[in-house]
Structure formats: structure tokens, C-alpha cells
Motif scaffolding. Structure first.
Motif, mmCIF file in Angstrom:
data_model
loop_
_atom_site.group_PDB
_atom_site.id
_atom_site.type_symbol
_atom_site.label_atom_id
_atom_site.label_comp_id
_atom_site.label_asym_id
_atom_site.label_seq_id
_atom_site.Cartn_x
_atom_site.Cartn_y
_atom_site.Cartn_z
ATOM 1 N N SER A 179 0.802 -1.220 0.000
ATOM 2 C CA SER A 179 0.000 0.000 0.000
ATOM 3 C C SER A 179 0.842 1.280 0.000
ATOM 4 C CB SER A 179 -0.950 0.003 1.203
ATOM 5 O OG SER A 179 -0.212 -0.064 2.414
ATOM 6 N N LYS A 180 2.100 1.185 0.436
ATOM 7 C CA LYS A 180 2.956 2.373 0.484
ATOM 8 C C LYS A 180 3.752 2.592 -0.804
ATOM 9 C CE LYS A 180 3.417 2.311 5.530
ATOM 10 N NZ LYS A 180 4.348 2.240 6.684
ATOM 11 N N GLN A 181 3.648 1.656 -1.740
ATOM 12 C CA GLN A 181 4.359 1.824 -3.003
ATOM 13 C C GLN A 181 3.764 3.000 -3.786
ATOM 14 O OE1 GLN A 181 4.494 -1.827 -5.240
ATOM 15 N NE2 GLN A 181 5.813 -2.854 -3.758
ATOM 16 N N TYR A 182 4.649 3.724 -4.471
ATOM 17 C CA TYR A 182 4.229 4.948 -5.154
ATOM 18 C C TYR A 182 3.139 4.694 -6.189
ATOM 19 C CZ TYR A 182 4.495 9.123 -8.079
ATOM 20 O OH TYR A 182 4.186 10.255 -8.789
ATOM 21 N N ASP A 183 3.316 3.652 -7.034
ATOM 22 C CA ASP A 183 2.336 3.435 -8.100
ATOM 23 C C ASP A 183 1.001 2.934 -7.545
ATOM 24 O OD1 ASP A 183 3.527 1.056 -7.405
ATOM 25 O OD2 ASP A 183 3.756 0.303 -9.457
ATOM 26 N N VAL A 184 1.010 2.287 -6.373
ATOM 27 C CA VAL A 184 -0.243 1.886 -5.728
ATOM 28 C C VAL A 184 -0.965 3.123 -5.195
ATOM 29 C CG1 VAL A 184 -1.276 0.563 -3.837
ATOM 30 C CG2 VAL A 184 0.633 -0.402 -5.129
ATOM 31 N N GLN A 185 -0.211 4.036 -4.583
ATOM 32 C CA GLN A 185 -0.818 5.261 -4.050
ATOM 33 C C GLN A 185 -1.401 6.123 -5.165
ATOM 34 O OE1 GLN A 185 2.338 7.010 -1.680
ATOM 35 N NE2 GLN A 185 1.808 5.777 0.116
ATOM 36 N N ILE A 186 -0.692 6.197 -6.299
ATOM 37 C CA ILE A 186 -1.207 6.947 -7.453
ATOM 38 C C ILE A 186 -2.505 6.324 -7.950
ATOM 39 C CG2 ILE A 186 -0.762 7.523 -9.880
ATOM 40 C CD1 ILE A 186 0.771 9.268 -7.900
#
Length: 320
Positions: free
Chosen positions: A29-36
Motif C-alpha cells: 500500500s505504500k508503493q508509489y504506483d499503488v498510491q497513485i
């Protein structure tokens, strides 16, 4: 084996895509592309639904990098949206169908099996000392990169008759050479690639003691000449039917003399030890970067073998 159809609509079904998104996000959940993605989650999932339904989906560009542990490998990474969600959506539908076709002798990337289930079964087999005197151990040369697209597609067509599903699987298979390490879908397709070989060994060759973890194979017998003959047949089958080569470092040896180096352990008839490299890594971690999580991980490996003396030696001040 009955061919299966009418699966594709289940993949692009919105409920399945929502579930796939939830599964793909676990621990990430903290990965950049997941947050985007999460900023426009509903819009993205609806867009993916339309892409799959209209068959306009195509695999995104890979980010390719190398890792060096435990050996040098090229890893392929896809964007979270739309690709990793798509792979999970496919496997939500296909995983039980793939698993149903696997024999009980393969353990890699299968729920409720895995390394320690294989360890338990091999340990159990070795209690029959009379029929497990000798071991044939082999693996396949550059297994994932060597998987032949034409062969894989033909095998999938033996299993599935849904042309839209096969279009999507073909599109993903064509996106990289062999099967790219790093794709969620690759581990299942790799297992499936060897499934008919597994059935051949068990049902035609009548091999009793057979263990496969990915492309690492262990076969036990009471007859050394039989294992040499079987090795010849295995090489021929893999080359003829799957376009694969057995790695030249294959071994046929008496179990009690050397032990079976497999899955991080060395197996004998009377006991099991941790692989030497794992013991060294454990000791190095304790000396250089001691931390509770790593200790717990190594202890998790150690409890499946005869390691009481090792743990006492390495963890002098802790209960074992």
C-alpha cells in the motif's frame, strides 16, 4: 483432460477486478504506483473493465533490472495499474483450475504446499530406506527464460477453449521472452508448463518418489541403473515436448553417503541439516546485523530440521 470455456467474462467482471485490486495491494500500500492508483481507483478499475471487455488491453512496458541473490537473475516489473491488477484478476479465476491439474508432487507457489510441505513429504519418503537408497537430482537450464511460447500456448489450448481468454494469455506471454521473472502470472504458467511432464512421470513412468519445486527435481529409487535410464527418458521428453534442457550438473548418488541438497536443507535417511550456505548466512547476520525479525526467520527454517545444537551454538544467550 476436459477443455474449459466461458471464463473470460469472469475475469473482467467488476467484482473480480475489485477483489484483484485488494489482493494485489496486500503489503504494497505504500508503493508509489499503488498510491497513485488509489487516487483514481474507481475510474481506473472501470477503465480496466472496459479495456478487457473490448480487448483493447495490452501489456505495459517492463522495468527490467538485475538481482544477485541467490544468483544473478533478470527481473521484469510491470506497473501496478493496469497490469498487476490484471494478472491477479486472471489468477482469481484460473488458479483453482491450474491447481486441479497439478499432480501432488509439485510444491512451488501453490497454496497450502510450499517449501515446508515438500520438506515434510520428502522426510516421510526417506523413512522407507529400502526404496530410497539412491537419488536423481536435476534442474533445468535457464528454466524461465527458456520456456517456449509456442509450446506454452499449445499446452494452454489443451486446457482451455475460451478464445477470448486465450487471446489475453497470448498477449501477456508475447510481452517478454520466455516467462519473465517478476510477473505474478509467470509462476503459475511455469508450473503449468511442466504439469503434463509431471503426469507422464507419475502415470506412464510409474515413479513413486518424485518431488518438484519449480524446476528443481528429486527422484528416489532403490536402483541406480533405473535412475540412469529414467534420466535418459527425462532428457528426451523435456527436449522433444517442451524444448528444455537438463542442466549438466545433474547427480545420481547414494542418499546416505552425501545427503540430498534440496530446498535449503540436506536430507539423510536419519536426519536433516540446514544447508551450509544458510548456516553461514545465519552466523554472519548475528555477527554483523543482528535483529529479531531475521533471527525469527532463520529459526523458522531451523525448526524443520535437526538443528538444536546449531541453535545452541549460535544463540548462546537465548532460549531455543
Amino acid at each position: 483432460m476436459k477443455r474449459i470455456g466461458k471464463l473470460y467474462p469472469k475475469i473482467y467482471n467488476m467484482e473480480n477486478l475489485i477483489l484483484a485490486d485488494e489482493k494485489a495491494q496486500k503489503g504494497k500500500s505504500k508503493q508509489y504506483d499503488v498510491q497513485i492508483h488509489n487516487k483514481n481507483k474507481d475510474t481506473n478499475l472501470l477503465k480496466l473493465h472496459e479495456m478487457l471487455k473490448d480487448k483493447t488491453y495490452s501489456t505495459s512496458k517492463y522495468d527490467i533490472f538485475k538481482v544477485y541473490e541467490p544468483k544473478e537473475r533478470e527481473v521484469y516489473r510491470l506497473p501496478y495499474f493496469p497490469d498487476r491488477i490484471t494478472h491477479h484478476a486472471i489468477m482469481n479465476v484460473l488458479e483453482p483450475l491450474f491447481v486441479a491439474s497439478f499432480t501432488a508432487d509439485t510444491y512451488s507457489c501453490i497454496k497450502h504446499r510450499g517449501i515446508h510441505a515438500c520438506v515434510k513429504k520428502l522426510k516421510q519418503a526417506l523413512t522407507n530406506k529400502e526404496e530410497t537408497i539412491y537419488c536423481l537430482k536435476l534442474d533445468i537450464t535457464k528454466f524461465y527464460p527458456s520456456i517456449n511460447h509456442g509450446v506454452l500456448k499449445n499446452l494452454l489450448r489443451r486446457k482451455f477453449k475460451d478464445t477470448n481468454l486465450l487471446w489475453l494469455l497470448d498477449e501477456i506471454i508475447n510481452s517478454a521472452p520466455g516467462l519473465p521473472i517478476g510477473n505474478y502470472l509467470s509462476q503459475y504458467l511455469a508450473n503449468f508448463y511442466l504439469t503434463y511432464f509431471d503426469h507422464w512421470l507419475k502415470e506412464e513412468k510409474k515413479v513413486k518418489y518424485y518431488f518438484r519445486y519449480a524446476d528443481d527435481l528429486v527422484i528416489l529409487s532403490d536402483n541406480k541403473l533405473y535412475l540412469h535410464s529414467l534420466l535418459h527418458d527425462i532428457k528426451q521428453y523435456l527436449n522433444t515436448h517442451l524444448k528444455l534442457l537438463v542442466k549438466s550438473n545433474y547427480q545420481i548418488f547414494p542418499v546416505q553417503a552425501r545427503g540430498i541438497d534440496f530446498l535449503g536443507y540436506r536430507f539423510y535417511h536419519t536426519h536433516i541439516l540446514l544447508r551450509k550456505r544458510i548456516k553461514k548466512n545465519f552466523a554472519r547476520m548475528l555477527k554483523q546485523n543482528r535483529n529479531p525479525a531475521s533471527i525469527a526467520s532463520y529459526k523458522g527454517w531451523a525448526i524443520h530440521c535437526n538443528s538444536k545444537n546449531l541453535l545452541k551454538k549460535l544463540l548462546k544467550d537465548e532460549p531455543v
